[in-house]
Write a protein that holds these residues in place. Structure first.
Motif, PDB file in Angstrom:
ATOM      1  N   MET A   1       0.840  -1.171   0.000  1.00  0.00           N
ATOM      2  CA  MET A   1       0.000   0.000   0.000  1.00  0.00           C
ATOM      3  C   MET A   1       0.889   1.239   0.000  1.00  0.00           C
ATOM      4  N   THR A   2       0.451   2.294  -0.674  1.00  0.00           N
ATOM      5  CA  THR A   2       1.242   3.511  -0.791  1.00  0.00           C
ATOM      6  C   THR A   2       0.528   4.682  -0.121  1.00  0.00           C
ATOM      7  N   ASP A   3       1.295   5.688   0.278  1.00  0.00           N
ATOM      8  CA  ASP A   3       0.717   6.884   0.887  1.00  0.00           C
ATOM      9  C   ASP A   3       0.235   7.879  -0.169  1.00  0.00           C
ATOM     10  N   GLN A   4       0.536   7.613  -1.420  1.00  0.00           N
ATOM     11  CA  GLN A   4       0.191   8.537  -2.493  1.00  0.00           C
ATOM     12  C   GLN A   4      -1.324   8.565  -2.703  1.00  0.00           C
ATOM     13  N   GLN A   5      -1.875   9.767  -2.836  1.00  0.00           N
ATOM     14  CA  GLN A   5      -3.298   9.944  -3.105  1.00  0.00           C
ATOM     15  C   GLN A   5      -3.597   9.561  -4.546  1.00  0.00           C
ATOM     16  N   PRO A   6      -4.785   9.002  -4.817  1.00  0.00           N
ATOM     17  CA  PRO A   6      -5.134   8.696  -6.207  1.00  0.00           C
ATOM     18  C   PRO A   6      -5.287   9.996  -7.010  1.00  0.00           C
ATOM     19  N   MET A   7      -4.947   9.899  -8.279  1.00  0.00           N
ATOM     20  CA  MET A   7      -5.077  11.058  -9.161  1.00  0.00           C
ATOM     21  C   MET A   7      -6.559  11.419  -9.287  1.00  0.00           C
ATOM     22  N   ARG A   8      -6.852  12.695  -9.132  1.00  0.00           N
ATOM     23  CA  ARG A   8      -8.231  13.159  -9.259  1.00  0.00           C
ATOM     24  C   ARG A   8      -8.528  13.537 -10.708  1.00  0.00           C
ATOM     25  N   SER A   9      -9.789  13.384 -11.069  1.00  0.00           N
ATOM     26  CA  SER A   9     -10.304  13.867 -12.345  1.00  0.00           C
ATOM     27  C   SER A   9     -11.486  14.775 -12.042  1.00  0.00           C
ATOM     28  N   ARG A  10     -11.679  15.725 -12.914  1.00  0.00           N
ATOM     29  CA  ARG A  10     -12.835  16.611 -12.805  1.00  0.00           C
ATOM     30  C   ARG A  10     -13.472  16.700 -14.182  1.00  0.00           C
ATOM     31  N   HIS A  11     -14.772  16.464 -14.237  1.00  0.00           N
ATOM     32  CA  HIS A  11     -15.494  16.535 -15.500  1.00  0.00           C
ATOM     33  C   HIS A  11     -16.175  17.898 -15.605  1.00  0.00           C
ATOM     34  N   LEU A  12     -15.805  18.609 -16.652  1.00  0.00           N
ATOM     35  CA  LEU A  12     -16.332  19.951 -16.887  1.00  0.00           C
ATOM     36  C   LEU A  12     -17.205  19.896 -18.128  1.00  0.00           C
ATOM     37  N   SER A  13     -18.344  20.571 -18.078  1.00  0.00           N
ATOM     38  CA  SER A  13     -19.246  20.492 -19.220  1.00  0.00           C
ATOM     39  C   SER A  13     -19.974  21.805 -19.438  1.00  0.00           C
ATOM     40  N   GLN A  14     -20.581  21.890 -20.614  1.00  0.00           N
ATOM     41  CA  GLN A  14     -21.379  23.048 -20.969  1.00  0.00           C
ATOM     42  C   GLN A  14     -22.422  22.595 -21.985  1.00  0.00           C
ATOM     43  N   VAL A  15     -23.651  22.989 -21.774  1.00  0.00           N
ATOM     44  CA  VAL A  15     -24.716  22.722 -22.743  1.00  0.00           C
ATOM     45  C   VAL A  15     -24.682  23.830 -23.790  1.00  0.00           C
ATOM     46  N   ILE A  16     -24.785  23.420 -25.050  1.00  0.00           N
ATOM     47  CA  ILE A  16     -24.777  24.362 -26.174  1.00  0.00           C
ATOM     48  C   ILE A  16     -26.027  24.092 -26.991  1.00  0.00           C
ATOM     49  N   ARG A  17     -26.805  25.112 -27.228  1.00  0.00           N
ATOM     50  CA  ARG A  17     -28.070  24.967 -27.954  1.00  0.00           C
ATOM     51  C   ARG A  17     -27.842  24.950 -29.472  1.00  0.00           C
ATOM     52  N   ARG A  18     -27.102  23.954 -29.889  1.00  0.00           N
ATOM     53  CA  ARG A  18     -26.818  23.706 -31.307  1.00  0.00           C
ATOM     54  C   ARG A  18     -26.700  22.197 -31.494  1.00  0.00           C
ATOM     55  N   PRO A  19     -26.981  21.692 -32.702  1.00  0.00           N
ATOM     56  CA  PRO A  19     -26.866  20.250 -32.941  1.00  0.00           C
ATOM     57  C   PRO A  19     -25.434  19.748 -32.721  1.00  0.00           C
ATOM     58  N   PRO A  20     -25.298  18.507 -32.269  1.00  0.00           N
ATOM     59  CA  PRO A  20     -23.961  17.960 -32.032  1.00  0.00           C
ATOM     60  C   PRO A  20     -23.037  18.055 -33.247  1.00  0.00           C
ATOM     61  N   ALA A  21     -23.540  17.800 -34.440  1.00  0.00           N
ATOM     62  CA  ALA A  21     -22.682  17.852 -35.632  1.00  0.00           C
ATOM     63  C   ALA A  21     -22.131  19.253 -35.854  1.00  0.00           C
ATOM     64  N   THR A  22     -22.921  20.277 -35.559  1.00  0.00           N
ATOM     65  CA  THR A  22     -22.479  21.669 -35.702  1.00  0.00           C
ATOM     66  C   THR A  22     -21.392  21.999 -34.690  1.00  0.00           C
ATOM     67  N   VAL A  23     -21.609  21.587 -33.439  1.00  0.00           N
ATOM     68  CA  VAL A  23     -20.632  21.847 -32.382  1.00  0.00           C
ATOM     69  C   VAL A  23     -19.332  21.111 -32.681  1.00  0.00           C
ATOM     70  N   TYR A  24     -19.443  19.857 -33.069  1.00  0.00           N
ATOM     71  CA  TYR A  24     -18.259  19.064 -33.384  1.00  0.00           C
ATOM     72  C   TYR A  24     -17.464  19.697 -34.522  1.00  0.00           C
ATOM     73  N   ALA A  25     -18.151  20.056 -35.598  1.00  0.00           N
ATOM     74  CA  ALA A  25     -17.461  20.625 -36.766  1.00  0.00           C
ATOM     75  C   ALA A  25     -16.724  21.914 -36.394  1.00  0.00           C
ATOM     76  N   PHE A  26     -17.332  22.763 -35.592  1.00  0.00           N
ATOM     77  CA  PHE A  26     -16.689  24.013 -35.198  1.00  0.00           C
ATOM     78  C   PHE A  26     -15.501  23.748 -34.279  1.00  0.00           C
ATOM     79  N   ALA A  27     -15.701  22.904 -33.267  1.00  0.00           N
ATOM     80  CA  ALA A  27     -14.642  22.647 -32.292  1.00  0.00           C
ATOM     81  C   ALA A  27     -13.482  21.883 -32.914  1.00  0.00           C
TER      82      ALA A  27
END
Length: 136
Positions: A1-27
């Motif tokens: 066993m190790t004293d090291q803390q597990p790596m954290r992840s954070r999920h960040l999101s945003q709703v965009i009022r546009r179709p997924p294909a439009t958002v994908y193509a732009f991004a």
């Protein structure tokens, strides 16, 4: 066993009022990155084969996105000037109001303060992406 803390992840999101294909193509369009992804690039992006190159205050970074796809996957690897490569999961998902962009930020070797700073930068980028696509 190790004293090291597990790596954290954070999920960040945003709703965009546009179709997924439009958002994908732009991004996914490299020329648009400087418009919304200030946390990643602040200068012109250049192509180098399958990679993108961008100059940063710390030197040139190399970015490689997932191959174009219909699933909304914009995962990308970023290689810093010192050769450190970071995998960044990034997706455009269907949402009842249009799309939701979702970025998984991993703490890796960052301090808690640096992790919080990076999370704020990513959220600002996602907010800017929404504003651009919704015409705000």
């Amino acid at each position: 066993m190790t004293d090291q803390q597990p790596m954290r992840s954070r999920h960040l999101s945003q709703v965009i009022r546009r179709p997924p294909a439009t958002v994908y193509a732009f991004a996914a369009e490299p020329a648009n990155l400087t418009l919304w992804a200030a946390g990643l690039v602040q200068a012109e992006v250049r192509r180098d084969g399958a990679d993108l190159l961008a100059d940063t205050p710390g030197g040139q970074i190399r970015i490689r996105f997932a191959a174009p796809n219909e699933l909304g996957v914009l995962d990308h690897d970023v290689t810093t000037p010192d050769g450190v490569q970071t995998f960044n999961p990034f997706r455009v998902l269907p949402h009842p109001e249009g799309s939701e962009v979702l970025f998984a930020l991993r703490q890796l070797a960052l301090s808690d303060t640096e992790f919080d700073r990076d999370a704020g930068m990513v959220q600002s980028d996602l907010d800017r992406l929404r504003d651009l696509l919704e015409g705000a």
